[in-house]
Design an enzyme around this catalytic site. Structure first.
Site, PDB file in Angstrom:
ATOM      1  N   GLU A 263       0.783  -1.402  -0.073  1.00  0.00           N
ATOM      2  CA  GLU A 263      -0.069   0.137  -0.043  1.00  0.00           C
ATOM      3  C   GLU A 263       0.962   1.276   0.055  1.00  0.00           C
ATOM      4  OE1 GLU A 263      -2.961  -0.260   3.207  1.00  0.00           O
ATOM      5  OE2 GLU A 263      -3.825  -2.273   2.408  1.00  0.00           O
ATOM      6  N   HIS A 282      -8.078   1.319   1.236  1.00  0.00           N
ATOM      7  CA  HIS A 282      -7.694   1.169   2.860  1.00  0.00           C
ATOM      8  C   HIS A 282      -8.383   2.304   3.509  1.00  0.00           C
ATOM      9  CE1 HIS A 282      -5.059  -0.515   6.222  1.00  0.00           C
ATOM     10  NE2 HIS A 282      -6.401  -0.069   6.457  1.00  0.00           N
TER      11      HIS A 282
HETATM   12  N1  LIG Z   1      -9.523  -1.608   6.353  1.00  0.00           N
HETATM   13  C1  LIG Z   1      -9.602  -0.892   7.631  1.00  0.00           C
HETATM   14  O1  LIG Z   1      -9.851   0.323   7.457  1.00  0.00           O
HETATM   15  C2  LIG Z   1      -9.554  -1.534   9.019  1.00  0.00           C
HETATM   16  C3  LIG Z   1      -9.965  -0.705   9.926  1.00  0.00           C
HETATM   17  C4  LIG Z   1      -9.875  -1.497  11.290  1.00  0.00           C
HETATM   18  C5  LIG Z   1      -9.428  -2.586  11.499  1.00  0.00           C
HETATM   19  N2  LIG Z   1      -8.947  -3.168  10.330  1.00  0.00           N
HETATM   20  C6  LIG Z   1      -8.371  -4.669  10.664  1.00  0.00           C
HETATM   21  O2  LIG Z   1      -9.188  -5.443  10.970  1.00  0.00           O
HETATM   22  C7  LIG Z   1      -8.647  -6.275  12.101  1.00  0.00           C
HETATM   23  C8  LIG Z   1      -9.736  -6.778  13.094  1.00  0.00           C
HETATM   24  O3  LIG Z   1     -10.183  -5.548  13.834  1.00  0.00           O
HETATM   25  P1  LIG Z   1     -10.951  -5.937  15.214  1.00  0.00           P
HETATM   26  O4  LIG Z   1     -11.065  -4.639  15.703  1.00  0.00           O
HETATM   27  O5  LIG Z   1     -12.043  -6.750  15.128  1.00  0.00           O
HETATM   28  O6  LIG Z   1      -9.804  -6.369  16.034  1.00  0.00           O
HETATM   29  P2  LIG Z   1     -10.072  -7.300  17.340  1.00  0.00           P
HETATM   30  O7  LIG Z   1      -8.531  -7.685  18.132  1.00  0.00           O
HETATM   31  O8  LIG Z   1     -11.309  -7.095  18.066  1.00  0.00           O
HETATM   32  O9  LIG Z   1     -10.422  -8.944  16.573  1.00  0.00           O
HETATM   33  C9  LIG Z   1      -9.473  -9.639  16.018  1.00  0.00           C
HETATM   34  C10 LIG Z   1     -10.004 -10.975  16.438  1.00  0.00           C
HETATM   35  O10 LIG Z   1      -9.292 -11.951  15.463  1.00  0.00           O
HETATM   36  C11 LIG Z   1      -8.972 -13.187  16.066  1.00  0.00           C
HETATM   37  N3  LIG Z   1      -7.945 -13.991  15.634  1.00  0.00           N
HETATM   38  C12 LIG Z   1      -6.619 -13.869  15.858  1.00  0.00           C
HETATM   39  N4  LIG Z   1      -5.791 -14.701  14.898  1.00  0.00           N
HETATM   40  C13 LIG Z   1      -6.878 -15.492  14.507  1.00  0.00           C
HETATM   41  C14 LIG Z   1      -6.847 -16.499  13.435  1.00  0.00           C
HETATM   42  N5  LIG Z   1      -5.744 -17.164  13.013  1.00  0.00           N
HETATM   43  N6  LIG Z   1      -7.893 -17.038  13.070  1.00  0.00           N
HETATM   44  C15 LIG Z   1      -9.017 -16.685  13.463  1.00  0.00           C
HETATM   45  N7  LIG Z   1      -9.211 -15.731  14.389  1.00  0.00           N
HETATM   46  C16 LIG Z   1      -7.874 -15.099  14.700  1.00  0.00           C
HETATM   47  C17 LIG Z   1      -8.577 -12.609  17.544  1.00  0.00           C
HETATM   48  O11 LIG Z   1      -8.842 -13.758  18.622  1.00  0.00           O
HETATM   49  C18 LIG Z   1      -9.645 -11.561  17.829  1.00  0.00           C
HETATM   50  O12 LIG Z   1     -10.886 -12.102  18.510  1.00  0.00           O
HETATM   51  C19 LIG Z   1      -7.636  -5.546  12.598  1.00  0.00           C
HETATM   52  O13 LIG Z   1      -6.601  -6.340  13.131  1.00  0.00           O
HETATM   53  C20 LIG Z   1      -7.023  -4.631  11.376  1.00  0.00           C
HETATM   54  O14 LIG Z   1      -5.918  -5.250  10.803  1.00  0.00           O
HETATM   55  C21 LIG Z   1      -8.892  -2.635   9.270  1.00  0.00           C
END
Ligand SMILES: NC(=O)c1ccc[n+]([C@@H]2O[C@H](COP(=O)([O-])OP(=O)(O)OC[C@H]3O[C@@H](n4cnc5c(N)ncnc54)[C@H](O)[C@@H]3O)[C@@H](O)[C@H]2O)c1
Length: 307
Positions: A263, A282
Site C-alpha cells: 500500500e 484502505h
Molecule cells: N480496513 C480498515 O480500514 C480496517 C479498520 C479497522 C481494522 N482493520 C483490521 O481488522 C482487524 C480486526 O479488527 P478488530 O477491531 O475486530 O480486532 P479484534 O482484536 O477485536 O478482533 C480480531 C479477532 O481475530 C481473532 N484472531 C486472531 N488470529 C486469528 C486466526 N488465526 N484465526 C481466527 N481468528 C483469529 C482474535 O482472537 C480476535 O478475536 C484488525 O487487526 C485490522 O487489521 C482494518
C-alpha cells in the site's frame, strides 16, 4: 510533555492534546524519515495511523517516549514486543472504527450479491441491460462466514443478522460456548466448514504469522461456487493473484478488497477485467464519524498515559 503526531488526526482532538501538552502535529511527517527520526528523539508520546513504521531506526530514536497511540486498530506497523522491551505502552483505538468497517462489509455484500449497480454508463447511453441484470441475489437467507470474531466481526455479524443472514464465525481465541455467539445470533464453525458453507466470507483477523496467506489458492478454491469474499482486514491474508484468477474463471462471484500486500497498491494488471470486483484504498474504517471517535479516544488515552 512533547507529543509527536505523524499522520492525519481530527483537529479538535489535537486541540485537546495542545491544551495540556506541547504538540507537533504534521500529517506529512510520515513521509519524511530524517525529520521524523530527529523529532522522535524529543518525543514523550507518539501518535500514528497505519503508515508510520514504529520499528528499527524510529524505535531506537524514541529514547524518551513512553506511549504510542494508534489511530486505528491493526498493530502490524508497530513492533509491539520492541516497544514493550523499551517500556513503551501501545494503545490502539479498539472498537472506535468498527461501525465504519461493519457497514462497509454489509454494503459490499449487498452490492456484490445483487450485481446491478455497475450499469450507469450503459443505462445513460440508451442501452437497457435489464435481462442481464435480472438475476441478482438477495442477502436475506444467505450465509455469512466471519473469520475473526472480535469487535468488527461481532458488529458485522449483528448487522447481517438484522438483514436476515445466517452467520457462522471462526476465531482461534474463542470457544463455541463464548457468549458473543449467542449475543450476535451467530454459530461457531471450524474454518474449513465455514469456507465450504458461506455465500459471503468476510475477514476480520489481524495480520500475524498464523493469518499470513490464510486465503491462498487452495482455500479460495474450497469456497462455495459463486461465493463472495470481502477483505477489510489486512493485505497479505489473501493471495491477490489467486483471487483475481478465481474471479475471472467465475469460480467466485465477486470480491471487495480494501487492503493490499503493498500500500499504496502499485499498478496491478492481475486485477484487470475481473468481474464484480470492488477495490478501495484502505478506507473501510474511515468515515467522518469514525475519524472523530478514533481521534478523541486516542487523545484521551494518551493524556491519561502521560498524567
Ligand atoms: N480496513 C480498515 O480500514 C480496517 C479498520 C479497522 C481494522 N482493520 C483490521 O481488522 C482487524 C480486526 O479488527 P478488530 O477491531 O475486530 O480486532 P479484534 O482484536 O477485536 O478482533 C480480531 C479477532 O481475530 C481473532 N484472531 C486472531 N488470529 C486469528 C486466526 N488465526 N484465526 C481466527 N481468528 C483469529 C482474535 O482472537 C480476535 O478475536 C484488525 O487487526 C485490522 O487489521 C482494518
Amino acid at each position: 510533555m512533547r507529543i509527536l503526531i505523524t499522520e492525519f488526526m481530527d483537529e479538535r482532538a489535537v486541540a485537546q492534546l495542545r491544551a495540556k501538552h506541547d504538540v507537533l502535529y504534521d500529517p506529512l511527517l510520515v513521509d519524511d524519515a530524517p525529520r521524523l527520526a530527529a523529532e522522535a528523539r524529543g518525543a514523550d508520546a507518539l501518535i500514528v495511523r497505519n503508515r508510520t513504521q514504529v520499528r528499527g531506526a524510529l524505535l531506537a530514536a524514541l529514547a524518551r517516549c513512553t506511549v504510542v497511540g494508534r489511530l486505528g486498530v491493526g498493530l502490524d506497523n508497530i513492533d509491539v514486543p520492541g516497544c514493550a522491551a523499551r517500556g513503551m505502552q501501545v494503545i490502539p483505538a479498539s472498537g472506535a472504527n468498527a461501525q465504519a468497517v461493519a457497514e462497509y462489509v454489509v454494503a459490499s455484500a449487498m452490492l456484490l450479491l445483487r450485481g446491478a449497480y455497475g450499469a450507469s454508463a450503459a443505462v445513460a447511453a440508451g442501452q437497457w441491460p435489464r435481462n442481464a441484470l435480472s438475476n441478482g441475489r438477495e442477502i436475506a437467507g444467505k450465509t455469512l462466514g466471519l473469520v475473526g470474531f472480535g469487535s468488527i466481526g461481532q458488529l458485522t455479524g449483528a448487522l447481517a443478522r438484522a438483514l436476515g443472514m445466517k452467520v457462522l464465525a471462526f476465531d482461534t481465541m474463542m470457544n463455541a460456548d463464548d457468549p458473543a455467539f449467542t449475543r450476535v445470533g451467530a454459530r461457531f464453525a471450524a474454518l474449513d466448514d465455514l469456507v465450504a458453507a458461506s455465500d459471503v466470507i468476510s475477514l476480520h483477523v489481524p495480520l500475524v504469522d498464523s493469518t499470513r496467506g490464510l486465503f491462498g489458492a487452495g482455500r479460495l478454491q474450497a469456497m462455495k461456487p459463486g461465493a463472495v469474499l470481502i477483505n477489510t482486514a489486512r493485505g497479505g491474508i489473501v493471495d491477490e493473484v489467486a483471487l483475481a484468477a478465481a474471479l475471472r474463471s467465475g469460480a467466485l462471484g465477486g470480491a471487495a478488497i480494501d487492503v493490499f500486500g503493498a500500500e499504496p497498491l502499485p499498478a496491478s494488471p492481475h486485477f484487470d477485467a475481473c468481474p464484480n470486483l470492488l477495490l478501495t484504498p484502505h478506507v473501510a474504517g474511515l468515515t467522518a464519524e469514525a475519524n472523530e471517535r478514533v481521534s478523541y479516544l486516542i487523545a484521551a488515552k494518551v493524556i491519561e498515559a502521560l498524567a
